[in-house]
Write a protein that holds these residues in place. Structure first.
Motif: not given
Length: 292
Positions: A221-247
């Motif tokens: 999450x702290x790394x560069x995001x420009x120049x990367x391949x398109x990202x496809x992300x799946x996450x649930x609302x009942x998991x602690x990974x959600x806030x960082x995925x939204x960030x």
């Protein structure tokens, strides 16, 4: 939320969450002997499977039988960097091979015996070998949970390695910040029947091996995001990974990086791997995207 998902939550809360709920329990879990599971017999019966060693670690190629693969993927399994690949991971790999995808499955070494310092060279070597046979435009890099974090962190190193970006990154509930420092995590953690931030932080420090856990290789999450391949992300609302995925979504959008986030209401961690209606639908979507 489906009835199946609703019924699984109490089971997960009783069976899985206590194992990482305290520092002591996490330390015992991390210290458990580690194996290197072979692909199950049913997978070998159904697909062409080639096993080899890359840099001292096992890597398995799972390919469709009787036809040439139209696409390829590198799949990095989850497990908080301390647990082996599971039957649920192999099931998704099998579905991808059914759809005509050649899947490379490197089994990176687990903490505490191994750290990220060995995982990155392994994944780089596997990707480099794959690109000798397949164009990067036909390759997806995918991973779930810890493997999702490793997949994103790896993609951020490709420019320095002189390697092209893949066609896309497919991330299932990625662990994006080893410190789990997002201030929105505590509220979401109350709804998570599976993961406990206390134990995960202990596992993360073990994986870091003494390095700063905020480094992008550990917390992409702290790394560069420009120049990367398109990202496809799946996450649930009942998991602690959600806030960082939204960030991640917010930061990617600010950077102009292509990202497609699916947030499944009521779903638990890595729900595409779980045999519930939401999981089956997400797994079918992942297969369609990778094989398409």
């Amino acid at each position: 939320m489906s009835l199946r998902m609703r019924l699984l939550e109490p089971l997960f809360r009783l069976r899985f969450r206590p194992r990482m709920a305290t520092v002591e329990r996490a330390q015992r879990r991390i210290a458990e002997p580690k194996g290197s599971p072979e692909p199950p017999a049913r997978l070998r019966r159904r697909h062409d499977v080639r096993s080899r060693t890359v840099g001292g670690f096992a890597c398995h190629t799972v390919a469709p039988r009787g036809r040439t693969a139209s696409r390829a993927a590198v799949y990095l399994h989850g497990g908080a960097y301390i647990s082996e690949i599971s039957p649920q991971h192999w099931t998704l790999v099998s579905k991808l091979a059914d759809a005509g995808v050649r899947v490379e499955v490197p089994l990176y070494g687990l903490a505490p015996q191994h750290t990220h310092r060995e995982a990155y060279p392994l994944v780089t070597a596997v990707y480099r070998e794959l690109l000798a046979e397949v164009d990067a435009s036909a390759v997806s890099i995918a991973g779930d949970s810890a493997g999702g974090g490793l997949a994103l962190g790896f993609a951020q190193t490709l420019e320095a390695e002189g390697l092209p970006q893949p066609r896309q990154l497919v991330l299932l509930s990625p662990w994006l910040d080893l410190t789990i420092g997002n201030p929105e995590v505590p509220a979401v953690e109350l709804r998570d029947p599976w993961l406990a931030s206390t134990g995960l932080r202990v596992a993360g420090l073990s994986w870091a091996g003494g390095d700063d856990p905020t480094l992008p290789r550990l917390s992409p999450l702290n790394g560069p995001l420009t120049g990367l391949a398109p990202m496809v992300v799946y996450v649930g609302t009942h998991e602690i990974c959600l806030p960082d995925v939204l960030e991640l979504q917010r930061r990617a959008q600010r950077a102009g990086a292509p990202i497609d986030v699916t947030v499944c209401e009521g779903a638990v961690h890595v729900y595409p791997l779980i045999p519930v209606p939401e999981g089956r639908a997400a797994a079918a979507d992942i297969v369609r995207r990778v094989a398409g």
